[in-house]
Design an enzyme around this catalytic site. Sequence first.
Site, PDB file in Angstrom:
ATOM      1  N   TYR A 170      13.802  31.147   3.145  1.00 49.77           N
ATOM      2  CA  TYR A 170      12.644  31.908   3.643  1.00 49.77           C
ATOM      3  C   TYR A 170      12.783  32.224   5.123  1.00 49.77           C
ATOM      4  CZ  TYR A 170      10.178  30.594  -0.645  1.00 49.77           C
ATOM      5  OH  TYR A 170       9.807  30.429  -1.942  1.00 49.77           O
ATOM      6  N   MET A 178       9.788  24.259  -0.840  1.00 49.83           N
ATOM      7  CA  MET A 178       8.946  23.239  -1.467  1.00 49.83           C
ATOM      8  C   MET A 178       9.763  22.243  -2.306  1.00 49.83           C
ATOM      9  SD  MET A 178       5.568  23.575  -3.863  1.00 49.83           S
ATOM     10  CE  MET A 178       4.606  24.508  -2.690  1.00 49.83           C
ATOM     11  N   LYS A 192       0.844  -1.206   0.000  1.00 46.99           N
ATOM     12  CA  LYS A 192       0.000   0.000   0.000  1.00 46.99           C
ATOM     13  C   LYS A 192       0.876   1.252   0.000  1.00 46.99           C
ATOM     14  CE  LYS A 192      -0.387  -0.341   5.043  1.00 46.99           C
ATOM     15  NZ  LYS A 192      -1.196  -0.940   6.117  1.00 46.99           N
ATOM     16  N   ARG A 215     -10.754  -0.242  14.219  1.00 46.01           N
ATOM     17  CA  ARG A 215     -10.717   0.562  12.991  1.00 46.01           C
ATOM     18  C   ARG A 215     -11.822   0.083  12.053  1.00 46.01           C
ATOM     19  NH1 ARG A 215      -4.955   1.009   9.912  1.00 46.01           N
ATOM     20  NH2 ARG A 215      -5.320  -1.211   9.635  1.00 46.01           N
TER      21      ARG A 215
END
Length: 428
Positions: A275, A323, A42, A142
């Site tokens: 930044y 980023m 997954k 769950r």
Amino acid sequence: MKWVNKFCRETWIEVNLNALEKNLRAIRRHIPKKTKIMAVVKANAYGHGSVGVARHALKAGASALAVAILEEAIVLRKAGITAPILVLGFTPLKCVKEAAVWNVQLSAFQVEWVKEAQKILEKAGSSKLLGIHINVDTGMGRLGVRLQDELLAIVEALTTSRSLIWKGIFTHFSTADEPDTALTRLQHNLFIRLLRFLEQEGFQLPTVHMSNTAAAIAFPEFSADMVRIGIGIYGLYPSEHIKQLDLVTLIPVLSLKARLSYVKVMLTEPLTISYGATYIANLGEVIATVPIGYADGYSRALSNRGFVLHRGRRVPIAGRVTMDQLMVSLGERKGKQGDEVVIYGRQNKAEITVDEVAEMLDTINYEVVATLSHRIPRLFIKDGRVVEVSHYMGPVKKIRKISKKKRRKNKRKKNRNAGMTKRIEVEE
Ligand SMILES: *Cc1c(COP(=O)(O)O)cnc(C)c1O
């Protein structure tokens, strides 16, 4: 890594298939012979690249695959993977037909869902069969059926259905990675009691599975017919406790690397970096730029805290992670554009582990690798050679198309020295 020359941003993940094989073998040796391994792939195989990992895990002894959502399974099917695939999460009824079309097994835990799914498939035509694993909640809280009566109703619905096939029954441990074993034993007992009940009711049990990596290592006696191994395949331990048990040796599979995109000596004011200007360099300090940022899954919380390896030594992140890029300080040391840096993994004798980064971020290794974004190409490496590449944006330079004649010649050569030739595949 010659392959990196094809990427217009020199940042990549290396997936060491030899380590992956060793991890699977180590787990295999630790559990009973009859127990099968379901490789949990997954979340893009915990960030490692699902198609490549799935393919090689199956080659290395896994018998089935598990994903979290149906679309992840369809990606594997589209890549030509035919092994059984189970969706562990909840699948809405609207997607049931699609699951049958792609021959993907679903988890079920509600009798109404089972009955509706059956209706949908019967309406769609008799050829659509759907494999179902019943999820039993013994303490994870769950998903899963909790009541014995409802479990019985689900089993009755499945065993009388013409479109649904009862393939498995499973539960999931919530604390198998912890030193206190009480809840795991309680969950195991509850599960076994329910299984006995079903047998007493006259049902023959399909594949029974309960263990994740932690349980497979700490409680091999709970392995049953199959274990669902995620984190262990990737060479990471589910917890420090499981590592300390020292029962199975795992080797990290993933390395994250990049080439410096810029190196400068700070000779003029202002000496501010990134930044917020939270880092002020010294005059003469060497600052290098690394083309990775938080959009790649390299956490912004590592700003002014994390490290990368450059020329075999740790160099600190200078200022905020942006980023797509971050800066590191090389101090007074030399460096040049194109130098390889290691973000997770080894370089010479130095190493930055995913575990230590997880600790720095106050999270678990799972999250550190699973959040590595699709933007980074994955190179699958076996015996030092790239055998497969997955890059969702694709390389700009086209891979040379091999002519039929050459392909035949290659095949002959491959047959001569079996396993020695490299196979390059690029996934779209
Ligand atoms: C993710 C998951 C696993 C795998 O767990 P690991 O700790 O990575 O081995 C197994 N079973 C279920 C139900 C899961 O959601």
